[in-house]
Scaffold this active site. Structure first.
Site, PDB file in Angstrom:
ATOM      1  N   GLY A   1     -13.430  -3.294   0.449  1.00 43.61           N
ATOM      2  CA  GLY A   1     -14.794  -2.804   0.645  1.00 43.61           C
ATOM      3  C   GLY A   1     -15.200  -1.769  -0.387  1.00 43.61           C
ATOM      4  O   GLY A   1     -16.316  -1.768  -0.897  1.00 43.61           O
TER       5      GLY A   1
ATOM      6  N   ARG B   1       0.822  -1.218   0.000  1.00 43.67           N
ATOM      7  CA  ARG B   1       0.000   0.000   0.000  1.00 43.67           C
ATOM      8  C   ARG B   1       0.857   1.270   0.000  1.00 43.67           C
ATOM      9  O   ARG B   1       0.449   2.291  -0.533  1.00 43.67           O
ATOM     10  CB  ARG B   1      -0.946   0.012   1.200  1.00 43.67           C
ATOM     11  CG  ARG B   1      -2.140  -0.895   0.979  1.00 43.67           C
ATOM     12  CD  ARG B   1      -3.124  -0.820   2.109  1.00 43.67           C
ATOM     13  NE  ARG B   1      -4.358  -1.475   1.719  1.00 43.67           N
ATOM     14  CZ  ARG B   1      -5.354  -1.731   2.547  1.00 43.67           C
ATOM     15  NH1 ARG B   1      -5.260  -1.387   3.819  1.00 43.67           N
ATOM     16  NH2 ARG B   1      -6.441  -2.335   2.129  1.00 43.67           N
TER      17      ARG B   1
ATOM     18  N   GLY C   1      -9.172  -7.021  -1.084  1.00 44.03           N
ATOM     19  CA  GLY C   1      -9.530  -7.978  -0.032  1.00 44.03           C
ATOM     20  C   GLY C   1      -8.834  -9.318  -0.153  1.00 44.03           C
ATOM     21  O   GLY C   1      -7.637  -9.400  -0.454  1.00 44.03           O
TER      22      GLY C   1
ATOM     23  N   LYS D   1     -20.161 -15.665   2.109  1.00 42.58           N
ATOM     24  CA  LYS D   1     -21.596 -15.428   2.293  1.00 42.58           C
ATOM     25  C   LYS D   1     -22.276 -14.801   1.083  1.00 42.58           C
ATOM     26  O   LYS D   1     -21.778 -13.849   0.507  1.00 42.58           O
ATOM     27  CB  LYS D   1     -21.800 -14.484   3.490  1.00 42.58           C
ATOM     28  CG  LYS D   1     -21.313 -15.041   4.828  1.00 42.58           C
ATOM     29  CD  LYS D   1     -22.392 -15.903   5.460  1.00 42.58           C
ATOM     30  CE  LYS D   1     -21.929 -16.631   6.708  1.00 42.58           C
ATOM     31  NZ  LYS D   1     -21.634 -15.768   7.812  1.00 42.58           N
TER      32      LYS D   1
END
Length: 393
Positions: free
Chosen positions: A373, A36, A350, A197
């Site tokens: 996100g 990053r 992610g 999920k």
């Protein structure tokens, strides 16, 4: 992109409050992965070369508005200094007397890192007083923290209302790459959606079904779809309340002419552990007391073939429990297929970014998003507050 970028403004002699995402992994006070930091170097170098006075702001971890000693930014400032090959100053506070004095000593091209913005409770609340304190430090706001654009915080959106607000190079690239992929994709366009999920990916699947040619489903969320197809799934992950939704998605795919692809075989285990007994079974033969933890070899071959024939691939979410080597094969196979394809490949941050990194394929991807996100919400078709807040051209 219709937002102002670094090339739309003269920054010489101006104080630039630059929001970056240097939320990097650390162990024992050392940065363990500087991906990053490297991602924002082009913006920092450009500002410095153009003669701006640079005030860098970032969060680290989740201190929740309190000072947490091990989440101070000293190791980050040190690594940044090493990578830039020049001194980077750092304050022990986020704003106030110490910061103002430090800024007053800076010359053109100098770089100051203020302390972890999330030490201040006002950051996540977008508190007007903190916003004003940030705005008072600078003449211009540069946002290069794509990973935080889905949060309306003081240092991401609040300050943008007070100062000319410009996208940094990383922000510009993220918006352009993801924007073009979703608005004007090269075809065949394939999206691979995995993860645990269905509920986390409902809006993404819904939005992508309007845009893609192929929608590949893997990971834990696949088994709710398999159940919706009428198969027994043993102890595999199931969201009982999402079975009807899975049926609706399959119906929508059919209506839209989207090729929705589900696993045809799976690696099943008698326990959720690295040392469990495992076997490969067709998807309609999962034993009652076993659970599927990865896609099987036939599925891997099918998915890889589709990727090979695609012009654009977006990937968000692993195919199995890739943290355990016994169930990493599916995720690795998909990563390898993306590395080999001639199509343009976009990794949606992610876990997918962690996976391509782990298997050594990150360098072969065209774009690895820095925001999990944020890229997810972008793919859902949502307006991101941090992007919206930037000044229009």
């Amino acid at each position: 992109m219709n937002k102002k970028t670094l090339h739309d403004i003269n920054v010489k002699g101006k104080k630039a409050f630059c929001r970056v995402d240097l939320n990097v992994p650390m162990e024992n006070g050392e940065v363990t992965d500087d991906t990053r930091i490297n991602a924002v170097l082009p913006t920092i170098n450009y500002l410095s070369e153009q003669g701006a006075i640079i005030i860098l702001a970032t969060h680290l971890g989740r201190p929740k508005g309190e000072v947490v000693e091990e989440l101070r930014l000293d190791p980050v400032a040190k690594r940044l200094s090493d990578l830039l090959g020049k001194e980077v100053l750092k304050t022990d506070t986020v704003y106030g007397k110490e910061v103002n004095e430090a800024i007053s000593q800076l010359s053109e091209g100098d770089i100051l890192v203020i302390e972890n913005v999330r030490f201040e409770p006002g950051e996540e609340k977008n508190d007007p007083a903190l916003v004003q304190a940030f705005a008072d430090m600078a003449d211009v706001f540069v946002n290069d923290a794509f990973g935080t654009t889905h949060r309306a915080h003081a240092s991401t959106t609040g300050i943008a209302d007070k100062l000319p607000a410009i996208a940094g190079f990383l922000m510009e690239k993220e918006i352009n790459v993801l924007g073009k992929a979703l608005e004007n994709p090269e075809r065949p366009f394939t999206a691979i959606i995995g993860g645990a999920k269905v509920k986390d990916k409902i809006n993404v699947i819904d939005n992508l079904l309007e845009k893609v040619d192929n929608l590949i489903i893997g990971g834990g969320l696949a088994y709710t779809f398999i159940k919706a197809q009428g198969h027994e799934i043993g102890k595999s992950l199931l969201e009982e309340d999402k079975i009807d939704l899975a049926k609706e998605f399959m119906q929508k795919a059919e209506e839209k002419g989207v090729n929705m692809v589900l696993p045809t075989d799976a690696v099943v285990a008698d326990d959720f552990s690295e040392t469990a007994d495992t076997k490969i079974v067709p998807i309609n033969e999962i034993p009652a007391d076993w659970e599927a933890l990865d896609i099987g070899p036939k599925t891997r071959a099918t998915y890889s073939q589709i990727v090979a024939e695609s012009k654009l691939v977006i990937w968000n979410g692993p195919m199995g429990v890739f943290e355990m080597n016994a169930f990493a094969g599916g995720t690795k196979a998909v990563a390898e297929a993306l590395a080999k394809t001639n199509g343009y490949t976009v990794i949606g941050g992610g876990d997918s970014a962690a996976a391509v990194e782990k298997f050594g394929f990150a360098e072969q991807m065209d774009h690895v998003s820095t925001g999990g996100g944020a890229s997810l919400e972008f793919m859902e078709g949502k307006e991101l507050p941090g992007v919206q807040a930037l000044s229009d051209k």
